[in-house]
Scaffold this motif. Sequence first.
Motif, PDB file in Angstrom:
ATOM      1  N   VAL A 199     -14.019 -13.743  17.166  1.00  9.73           N
ATOM      2  CA  VAL A 199     -15.375 -14.133  17.529  1.00  9.73           C
ATOM      3  C   VAL A 199     -16.085 -12.890  18.046  1.00  9.73           C
ATOM      4  O   VAL A 199     -15.568 -12.194  18.922  1.00  9.73           O
ATOM      5  N   VAL A 200     -17.265 -12.619  17.482  1.00  8.72           N
ATOM      6  CA  VAL A 200     -18.050 -11.449  17.870  1.00  8.72           C
ATOM      7  C   VAL A 200     -19.445 -11.926  18.271  1.00  8.72           C
ATOM      8  O   VAL A 200     -20.118 -12.615  17.493  1.00  8.72           O
ATOM      9  N   VAL A 233     -22.548  -6.704  10.951  1.00  6.65           N
ATOM     10  CA  VAL A 233     -23.153  -7.935  10.426  1.00  6.65           C
ATOM     11  C   VAL A 233     -24.112  -8.520  11.459  1.00  6.65           C
ATOM     12  O   VAL A 233     -25.269  -8.863  11.159  1.00  6.65           O
ATOM     13  N   ASN A 234     -23.664  -8.604  12.701  1.00  4.09           N
ATOM     14  CA  ASN A 234     -24.505  -9.187  13.746  1.00  4.09           C
ATOM     15  C   ASN A 234     -25.712  -8.316  14.068  1.00  4.09           C
ATOM     16  O   ASN A 234     -26.796  -8.830  14.397  1.00  4.09           O
ATOM     17  N   ASP A 255     -12.282  -4.988  11.232  1.00  2.00           N
ATOM     18  CA  ASP A 255     -12.959  -6.286  11.193  1.00  2.00           C
ATOM     19  C   ASP A 255     -14.000  -6.363  12.308  1.00  2.00           C
ATOM     20  O   ASP A 255     -15.134  -6.785  12.077  1.00  2.00           O
ATOM     21  N   GLU A 256     -13.591  -5.972  13.501  1.00  2.00           N
ATOM     22  CA  GLU A 256     -14.518  -6.014  14.634  1.00  2.00           C
ATOM     23  C   GLU A 256     -15.760  -5.177  14.368  1.00  2.00           C
ATOM     24  O   GLU A 256     -16.889  -5.635  14.571  1.00  2.00           O
ATOM     25  N   HIS A 257     -15.564  -3.945  13.914  1.00  2.00           N
ATOM     26  CA  HIS A 257     -16.697  -3.052  13.659  1.00  2.00           C
ATOM     27  C   HIS A 257     -17.596  -3.603  12.559  1.00  2.00           C
ATOM     28  O   HIS A 257     -18.830  -3.549  12.663  1.00  2.00           O
ATOM     29  N   ASN A 270     -18.102 -10.397  25.139  1.00  2.00           N
ATOM     30  CA  ASN A 270     -17.203  -9.444  24.491  1.00  2.00           C
ATOM     31  C   ASN A 270     -16.580 -10.057  23.247  1.00  2.00           C
ATOM     32  O   ASN A 270     -16.399 -11.278  23.174  1.00  2.00           O
ATOM     33  N   ASN A 271     -16.219  -9.196  22.307  1.00  2.00           N
ATOM     34  CA  ASN A 271     -15.448  -9.645  21.147  1.00  2.00           C
ATOM     35  C   ASN A 271     -14.145 -10.262  21.645  1.00  2.00           C
ATOM     36  O   ASN A 271     -13.602  -9.844  22.668  1.00  2.00           O
ATOM     37  N   PHE A 272     -13.650 -11.240  20.899  1.00  2.00           N
ATOM     38  CA  PHE A 272     -12.376 -11.874  21.246  1.00  2.00           C
ATOM     39  C   PHE A 272     -11.584 -12.026  19.954  1.00  2.00           C
ATOM     40  O   PHE A 272     -11.988 -12.746  19.041  1.00  2.00           O
ATOM     41  N   VAL A 273     -10.466 -11.313  19.882  1.00  2.00           N
ATOM     42  CA  VAL A 273      -9.564 -11.404  18.741  1.00  2.00           C
ATOM     43  C   VAL A 273      -8.321 -12.151  19.198  1.00  2.00           C
ATOM     44  O   VAL A 273      -7.686 -11.770  20.176  1.00  2.00           O
TER      45      VAL A 273
END
Length: 151
Positions: A109-110, A143-144, A136-138, A84-87
């Motif tokens: 971190v994504v 990007v990934n 930012d997450e989206h 999972n994403n971690f902000v």
Amino acid sequence: MTFKELQPIVSEIILDTTLNRDEKLLAICQLLSDSISYYNWVGFYFANHEAKTLHLGPYVGAETDHTVIPFGKGICGQVAVSNNNFVVPDVSAQDNYIACSFTVKSEIVVPLFVNGKNIGQIDIDSHVIDPFTKEDEHFLEFVNEEIAKLY
């Protein structure tokens, strides 16, 4: 530059036949570092699932001693396990944080998935407390997704 403006540039880098994969990853790191004021360290870690470790890939920013991170350790290691994403709005409030530099105040971190498998992640440090948003997450997920086309 906005995330929307950066998206086609990321795609162009991915399609550039004159660059190898690591050069493309480094170019993306440089683009993000240069274009987003609060992205102060931008890099990739890649998973070795047999050893349960993450290994530093291309990055832009201050040198780091954290070239190998065990799964579960620090923010990156936790993402390797959780998928999972971690902000992290404020790294000083995190128990399981690996300090890279006293200047780092927050981190995002994504994970990077290829065919449903977490093969690594993009890791961004900021010298600002709590700058990262859902946008930012989206954007980093986009990007990934583009980077996944290289594998």
